[in-house]
Enzyme design. Structure first.
Site, PDB file in Angstrom:
ATOM      1  N   SER A 141       0.852  -1.190   0.000  1.00 41.83           N
ATOM      2  CA  SER A 141       0.000   0.000   0.000  1.00 41.83           C
ATOM      3  C   SER A 141       0.887   1.239   0.000  1.00 41.83           C
ATOM      4  O   SER A 141       2.076   1.160   0.331  1.00 41.83           O
ATOM      5  CB  SER A 141      -0.877   0.011   1.270  1.00 41.83           C
ATOM      6  OG  SER A 141      -1.419   1.289   1.512  1.00 41.83           O
ATOM      7  N   TYR A 153      -3.375  -0.244   9.953  1.00 44.82           N
ATOM      8  CA  TYR A 153      -3.182  -0.558   8.528  1.00 44.82           C
ATOM      9  C   TYR A 153      -1.786  -0.169   8.079  1.00 44.82           C
ATOM     10  O   TYR A 153      -1.082  -0.954   7.433  1.00 44.82           O
ATOM     11  CB  TYR A 153      -4.235   0.201   7.723  1.00 44.82           C
ATOM     12  CG  TYR A 153      -4.316  -0.105   6.267  1.00 44.82           C
ATOM     13  CD1 TYR A 153      -3.705   0.728   5.330  1.00 44.82           C
ATOM     14  CD2 TYR A 153      -5.022  -1.206   5.796  1.00 44.82           C
ATOM     15  CE1 TYR A 153      -3.803   0.465   3.976  1.00 44.82           C
ATOM     16  CE2 TYR A 153      -5.123  -1.467   4.438  1.00 44.82           C
ATOM     17  CZ  TYR A 153      -4.515  -0.624   3.537  1.00 44.82           C
ATOM     18  OH  TYR A 153      -4.601  -0.883   2.180  1.00 44.82           O
TER      19      TYR A 153
HETATM   20  C1  GCO Z   1      -6.900   5.161   3.122  1.00 43.96           C
HETATM   21  C2  GCO Z   1      -7.027   4.253   1.914  1.00 43.96           C
HETATM   22  C3  GCO Z   1      -5.661   3.737   1.488  1.00 43.96           C
HETATM   23  C4  GCO Z   1      -5.805   2.916   0.229  1.00 43.96           C
HETATM   24  C5  GCO Z   1      -4.549   2.231  -0.204  1.00 43.96           C
HETATM   25  C6  GCO Z   1      -3.510   3.222  -0.587  1.00 43.96           C
HETATM   26  O1  GCO Z   1      -7.724   5.068   4.022  1.00 43.96           O
HETATM   27  O2  GCO Z   1      -5.932   5.950   3.117  1.00 43.96           O
HETATM   28  O3  GCO Z   1      -7.886   3.179   2.199  1.00 43.96           O
HETATM   29  O4  GCO Z   1      -5.114   3.000   2.538  1.00 43.96           O
HETATM   30  O5  GCO Z   1      -6.765   1.933   0.411  1.00 43.96           O
HETATM   31  O6  GCO Z   1      -4.071   1.361   0.784  1.00 43.96           O
HETATM   32  O7  GCO Z   1      -2.377   2.511  -1.062  1.00 43.96           O
END
Ligand code: GCO
Length: 263
Positions: free
Chosen positions: A144, A157
């Site tokens: 990501s 995340y």
């Molecule tokens: C967020 C998004 C990102 C994208 C992706 C970017 O909340 O910033 O969901 O996380 O999904 O991962 O690369």
């Protein structure tokens, strides 16, 4: 061009029933691979099989929890029996929780890390013996932009996706000598159900502030589409990338290279 040909190869795309995983699976199938996917429910498995069939692809769908080492070990054995030894693993299954850190429970943080980082370890560990047996293998981890950058509300995340970048480099380091390549794909901002909350139209019909922000930060001037990930996936799954290892290929329209348009 046959260096991109995946005929005879067996691919497993985790979470490949819909969205980004489905687009990657279709790309692999169109390059000749036999595509298997797992999902979390029988209903999702059926929908996934219908989605692939609608694209003319005979896929193999399985219900298996990527966070369960027992279920993934059994899944890999079942695929070996029913389809063949897995040549290509796409660690795509993932979740996100957008919660300010001080409001994020430990359980929420651990759940995101479990699905987005621990599960890729479980799945890679399950397929590596078969790849060693065959003398080749491709592992593609869906990283990501949050493997490189942080932002408010995505502590779990970003921590997981940052760890997934380093797990990618470690699998490269440990198995590159066995002709196994492990690379990452880093999607930019892609128009999916996962990012839908960031693109919702405002009450007055205007674009969501985050939507406008991303458009201004992306040289391509648009959100990506899941299909934009198919070609890079085929590249990293094919002989065309046999000397590419430990690399994170960002498919982001240039956003990571760009300071952003002056407001
Ligand atoms: C967020 C998004 C990102 C994208 C992706 C970017 O909340 O910033 O969901 O996380 O999904 O991962 O690369």
């Amino acid at each position: 061009m046959n260096m991109f040909d995946l005929t005879g190869k067996v691919a497993l795309v985790t979470g490949g029933a819909h969205s980004i995983g489905f687009a990657m699976g279709i790309g692999l199938a169109k390059a000749g691979a036999t595509v298997c996917f797992n999902c979390t429910s029988e209903a999702s498995r059926q929908r996934g099989l219908e989605n692939y069939a609608a694209e003319g692809v005979k896929a193999y769908g399985y219900v298996a929890d990527v966070t369960s080492e027992e279920e993934i070990t059994a899944l890999v054995a079942k695929i070996r029996e029913e389809v063949g030894i897995i040549d290509i693993l796409v660690n795509n299954a993932g979740i996100i929780k957008r919660i300010p850190m001080l409001e994020m429970s430990l359980a929420d943080f651990e759940k995101v890390v479990d699905v987005d980082l621990v599960a890729p370890f479980i799945c890679a560990k399950a397929v590596l013996p078969g790849m060693l047996e065959k003398g080749h293998g491709k592992i593609i981890n869906v990283c990501s932009m949050m493997s490189e950058l942080g932002r408010e509300t995505v502590a779990g995340y970003a921590a997981a996706k940052g760890g997934l970048k380093m797990l990618t480099k470690n699998i490269c380091s440990e198995f590159g000598g066995a002709n196994i390549q492990c690379n990452g794909i880093g999607p930019g901002y892609i128009a999916t159900s996962q990012t839908a909350p960031l693109r919702e139209r405002q009450a007055d019909g205007s674009r969501h502030p985050f939507d406008q922000f991303i458009i201004g930060k992306t040289p391509a001037g648009r959100w990506g589409e899941a299909e934009d990930l198919a070609g890079p996936t085929v590249f990293l799954a094919s002989d065309a990338s046999n000397f590419v290892n430990g690399h994170i290929l960002y498919v982001d329209g240039g956003i990571l290279a760009y300071i952003g348009k002056q407001p």
